[in-house]
Design a protein around this motif. Structure first.
Motif, PDB file in Angstrom:
ATOM      1  N   ALA B 179     -26.520  18.890  13.467  1.00 23.49           N
ATOM      2  CA  ALA B 179     -27.842  18.413  13.164  1.00 23.49           C
ATOM      3  C   ALA B 179     -27.989  16.823  12.473  1.00 23.49           C
ATOM      4  N   PHE B 180     -27.065  16.725  11.945  1.00 18.87           N
ATOM      5  CA  PHE B 180     -26.298  15.327  10.825  1.00 18.87           C
ATOM      6  C   PHE B 180     -25.041  14.966  11.713  1.00 18.87           C
ATOM      7  N   ARG B 214     -13.191  16.130  -0.774  1.00 15.29           N
ATOM      8  CA  ARG B 214     -13.648  17.753  -0.936  1.00 15.29           C
ATOM      9  C   ARG B 214     -15.050  18.225  -0.410  1.00 15.29           C
ATOM     10  N   THR B 215     -16.440  17.186  -0.542  1.00 13.76           N
ATOM     11  CA  THR B 215     -17.373  17.325   0.296  1.00 13.76           C
ATOM     12  C   THR B 215     -18.238  15.509   0.490  1.00 13.76           C
ATOM     13  N   TYR B 216     -19.107  16.026   0.894  1.00 16.89           N
ATOM     14  CA  TYR B 216     -20.066  14.725   1.601  1.00 16.89           C
ATOM     15  C   TYR B 216     -20.662  14.004   0.499  1.00 16.89           C
ATOM     16  N   GLY B 217     -21.025  14.222  -0.269  1.00 19.75           N
ATOM     17  CA  GLY B 217     -21.525  13.431  -1.765  1.00 19.75           C
ATOM     18  C   GLY B 217     -20.428  12.994  -2.060  1.00 19.75           C
ATOM     19  N   GLU B 218     -18.979  12.682  -2.196  1.00 18.00           N
ATOM     20  CA  GLU B 218     -18.350  11.964  -2.899  1.00 18.00           C
ATOM     21  C   GLU B 218     -17.934  10.533  -2.332  1.00 18.00           C
ATOM     22  N   SER B 230     -17.673  24.319   6.027  1.00 20.01           N
ATOM     23  CA  SER B 230     -18.210  25.706   4.857  1.00 20.01           C
ATOM     24  C   SER B 230     -18.043  26.752   6.057  1.00 20.01           C
ATOM     25  N   GLU B 240     -24.479  10.232   5.083  1.00 18.62           N
ATOM     26  CA  GLU B 240     -25.960   9.824   5.465  1.00 18.62           C
ATOM     27  C   GLU B 240     -25.406   9.182   6.429  1.00 18.62           C
TER      28      GLU B 240
ATOM     29  N   ASP C  10     -33.052  20.820   5.411  1.00 21.53           N
ATOM     30  CA  ASP C  10     -32.994  19.572   6.956  1.00 21.53           C
ATOM     31  C   ASP C  10     -31.510  20.183   7.952  1.00 21.53           C
ATOM     32  N   PHE C  11     -31.594  21.405   8.375  1.00 23.52           N
ATOM     33  CA  PHE C  11     -30.998  21.497   8.349  1.00 23.52           C
ATOM     34  C   PHE C  11     -30.970  20.920  10.257  1.00 23.52           C
ATOM     35  N   TYR C  17     -27.409  27.442  10.134  1.00 18.67           N
ATOM     36  CA  TYR C  17     -27.254  27.619   9.327  1.00 18.67           C
ATOM     37  C   TYR C  17     -28.314  28.067   7.820  1.00 18.67           C
ATOM     38  N   HIS C  43     -31.488  14.205   4.587  1.00 18.17           N
ATOM     39  CA  HIS C  43     -31.346  13.615   3.803  1.00 18.17           C
ATOM     40  C   HIS C  43     -32.640  12.927   3.005  1.00 18.17           C
ATOM     41  N   PRO C  71     -27.751  16.168  -0.035  1.00 20.20           N
ATOM     42  CA  PRO C  71     -26.549  15.113  -0.226  1.00 20.20           C
ATOM     43  C   PRO C  71     -25.422  15.366  -1.144  1.00 20.20           C
ATOM     44  N   GLY C  72     -25.823  15.667  -2.625  1.00 15.26           N
ATOM     45  CA  GLY C  72     -25.080  15.251  -3.599  1.00 15.26           C
ATOM     46  C   GLY C  72     -24.615  16.316  -3.452  1.00 15.26           C
ATOM     47  N   VAL C  73     -24.420  17.958  -1.916  1.00 13.70           N
ATOM     48  CA  VAL C  73     -23.572  19.070  -2.247  1.00 13.70           C
ATOM     49  C   VAL C  73     -22.118  18.446  -2.571  1.00 13.70           C
ATOM     50  N   GLY C  74     -21.456  19.349  -3.789  1.00 16.54           N
ATOM     51  CA  GLY C  74     -20.237  19.584  -3.987  1.00 16.54           C
ATOM     52  C   GLY C  74     -20.046  18.491  -5.528  1.00 16.54           C
ATOM     53  N   THR C  75     -21.418  17.829  -5.343  1.00 16.49           N
ATOM     54  CA  THR C  75     -21.003  16.338  -6.542  1.00 16.49           C
ATOM     55  C   THR C  75     -21.770  17.225  -7.692  1.00 16.49           C
ATOM     56  N   ARG C 122     -17.865  29.042  -1.904  1.00 17.24           N
ATOM     57  CA  ARG C 122     -16.804  29.332  -1.503  1.00 17.24           C
ATOM     58  C   ARG C 122     -16.336  27.738  -1.037  1.00 17.24           C
ATOM     59  N   SER C 123     -17.845  27.043  -0.232  1.00 17.47           N
ATOM     60  CA  SER C 123     -17.278  26.103   0.212  1.00 17.47           C
ATOM     61  C   SER C 123     -17.888  25.275  -0.632  1.00 17.47           C
ATOM     62  N   SER C 124     -17.555  23.919  -0.738  1.00 15.26           N
ATOM     63  CA  SER C 124     -17.690  22.731  -1.458  1.00 15.26           C
ATOM     64  C   SER C 124     -19.255  22.328  -0.666  1.00 15.26           C
ATOM     65  N   THR C 125     -19.535  22.599   1.047  1.00 13.67           N
ATOM     66  CA  THR C 125     -20.690  21.829   1.449  1.00 13.67           C
ATOM     67  C   THR C 125     -21.537  22.902   1.746  1.00 13.67           C
ATOM     68  N   PHE C 126     -21.819  23.717   1.438  1.00 15.38           N
ATOM     69  CA  PHE C 126     -23.316  24.272   1.658  1.00 15.38           C
ATOM     70  C   PHE C 126     -23.811  25.633   0.385  1.00 15.38           C
ATOM     71  N   ARG C 129     -26.162  28.722   1.029  1.00  7.31           N
ATOM     72  CA  ARG C 129     -25.786  29.878   1.924  1.00  7.31           C
ATOM     73  C   ARG C 129     -24.739  30.299   0.309  1.00  7.31           C
TER      74      ARG C 129
END
Lengths: 261, 261, 261
Positions: B179-180, B214-218, B230, B240, C10-11, C17, C43, C71-75, C122-126, C129
């Protein structure tokens, strides 16, 4: 097992309003909630009535259905509980409950008069949360509808109609366009000629030749077919395509299936 | 605790058909239903197979998965129960169940032959409600699959493929656009070069420089990144923004990640 | 009764997800899950915060809310549990939880520090979960937040603002556009002049005359009305039309309701 409660609305699938209704319902005890759809086209009472009617053959006595397609919310339109075939229907008095109720059995309607329920109406724009959900919760707990309302001598009716044979052709109306672009009509599938028959199909302004088929998958890709739908009604489909686009047709349009020369 | 039952289909999120399946399932006792998605692109067996496969690492033995992406409904295609890793998969014999089943364990397939189940097929277009949901209900009650079907010597398989290294580049395919607008590929994330590496990315017809992150936000806003997703697969994203738009790419398109000069 | 757990993200409503989060939650015992919405604009932390805040008046103490607009997931952004009015809020430290928490009571925030929970990432983006759902599961089981986290001295706040009277006009902002195209503002409905009053409405760049009404249904079709919304906030609507289109207005736009000459 906890009673079934179904929810139908035109709130949109991203709307938070169904969640508010579920949260209110949750206070009335354990129940099993099923969302029929929250994507009824906005204010389309007729489409909502059709969608609600598709579920009642599969829900048991004791099920409570809440339908909120309610352009008249906050005006003098009344709030109803309808009992039919042991199932309960809660919603506005605009006809949205009636095709489903008739399908479930002989409908008896009550206007909601319970003081506690009516006092709960804190907004003039969201009776789904403030009135219908609490009424459904009370019914799910086993409160008889006669305790929550008074028999309604007259209510707003709504008839989806039934397609029929007119001078050798099947004549009816499109009730609903599903996510595949299939056109669901109000013509009983039992009136269809045998599979394989070619028919001249008029839907909206288009005139096209189609073939009666037992199933979508039997036609060639992209071919227009007329099939007995899952709800016992004639459906018009394009194999792996969109009949709504091919025929420029939408809900409410007349449909005619005549012999192909 | 009541067993988990998951539902996946291409009915569309506004469709009333999932509710009909839930109503049918409800008659088989208490269960906990989870909708995986009903927005699989219509008739896209491959996308459905991918989405189903994402859930099985998180569902326990005894879970029953029902997947209805079924363009061949009503034709001679068979109805299957697949057992794998103690989980059950119910749906058409078109491959939609197989990637998930393989991920859960060693799949054993049964063709549904139970007379009572097959007699329940009242429509030729909605086996999700008439056949798969009742079969899932029986499995959720504890009926062994061997009672409901006969071992299937041969079934339709479907392989989502696994991206791999070809002459120094990662080569694979887009499985799904979320969806993104993120592009989920079939390339294992373990093959990615370290975060910070610049790569030359070809997806569909576009060629663009991206950075492994490693991640979207970086990443900086609007910047194209390649991240470990994931689900353990390489994902292509715009921070974004929408990678599917930036790259004009959709499911099925080939992807190549090579060294950037 | 099993505790309530709400999910907001916002999935996208077709995304798999939320199902992964539900599957993870299911392992923590019986609970009653309610999806608030998964169609928060991608976002849009502010829209998510608003939607979450609408549900808390209707959920009891003990409810666990999980909000994933992240939006900052994993940071380095932290993961929070906020307790307010006996309800729990789990999500990223970006403000999305705060308007709802303040509405529920006096918020106390904890940064998640539990080793087992953090090891599960286990993931840097989700994190929805991998971290938030397990944390919510632990809270639903009755684990006190102080066991899962450490008091957070400072967190990211977010204020939706409150419209107010400025030189005889009501001045505020559009918080959300619902599925009907209604514009929900941050102006308290209690500030509205009596029903029937004509007002000069500026929203976005448009200037139009509207009428204060108690309800949508009292206006003529196509007419612009200003109503007290179901959430206690001023809403701008077009009877059986779309105010968002009529006014070219979207979330974040300033709104001004002044006297009509």
């Amino acid at each position: 097992m906890p009673p079934l409660v179904t929810l139908l609305s035109d709130f949109g699938s991203g709307s938070p309003y169904p969640a508010a209704m579920r949260a209110v319902l949750a206070a009335y005890g354990e129940m099993r909630c099923i969302d029929i759809s929250h994507d009824v086209p906005p204010h389309d009472v007729r489409a909502g009535a059709y969608l609600l009617s598709t579920i009642v053959p599969f829900t048991p006595a004791g099920t409570v259905h809440v339908a909120v397609v309610d352009p008249g919310v906050g005006t003098s339109r009344r709030a109803l509980i309808v009992v039919a075939g042991g199932q309960y229907f809660v919603g506005p008095d605009n006809g949205v409950l009636m095709p489903a109720a008739r399908r479930a059995g002989a409908p008896r309607a009550y206007v909601i008069t319970d003081e506690a329920l009516l006092r709960g109406v804190r907004s003039s724009t969201f009776h789904g949360r403030d009135l219908f959900a609490p009424a459904a919760g009370r019914l799910a707990q086993g409160t008889p509808p006669g305790v929550l309302g008074a028999p309604a001598p007259e209510i707003v009716d709504l008839d989806l109609g039934t397609g029929r044979v007119v001078r050798g052709a099947l004549v009816g109306e499109i009730l609903y366009v599903d996510a595949f672009g299939n056109l669901i009509t109000n013509i009983p599938a039992s009136l269809l000629p045998p599979a394989g028959t070619r028919v001249m199909l008029r839907a909206g302004r288009r005139l096209m030749v189609a073939r009666v088929s037992r199933t979508y998958g039997e036609a060639a890709r992209g071919r227009l077919v007329v099939v007995p739908g899952s709800d016992g009604l004639v459906e018009i489909a394009v194999r792996e395509g969109r009949a709504s686009v091919a025929l420029h047709a939408s809900a409410g349009a007349p449909v005619r299936l005549g012999p192909a020369r």
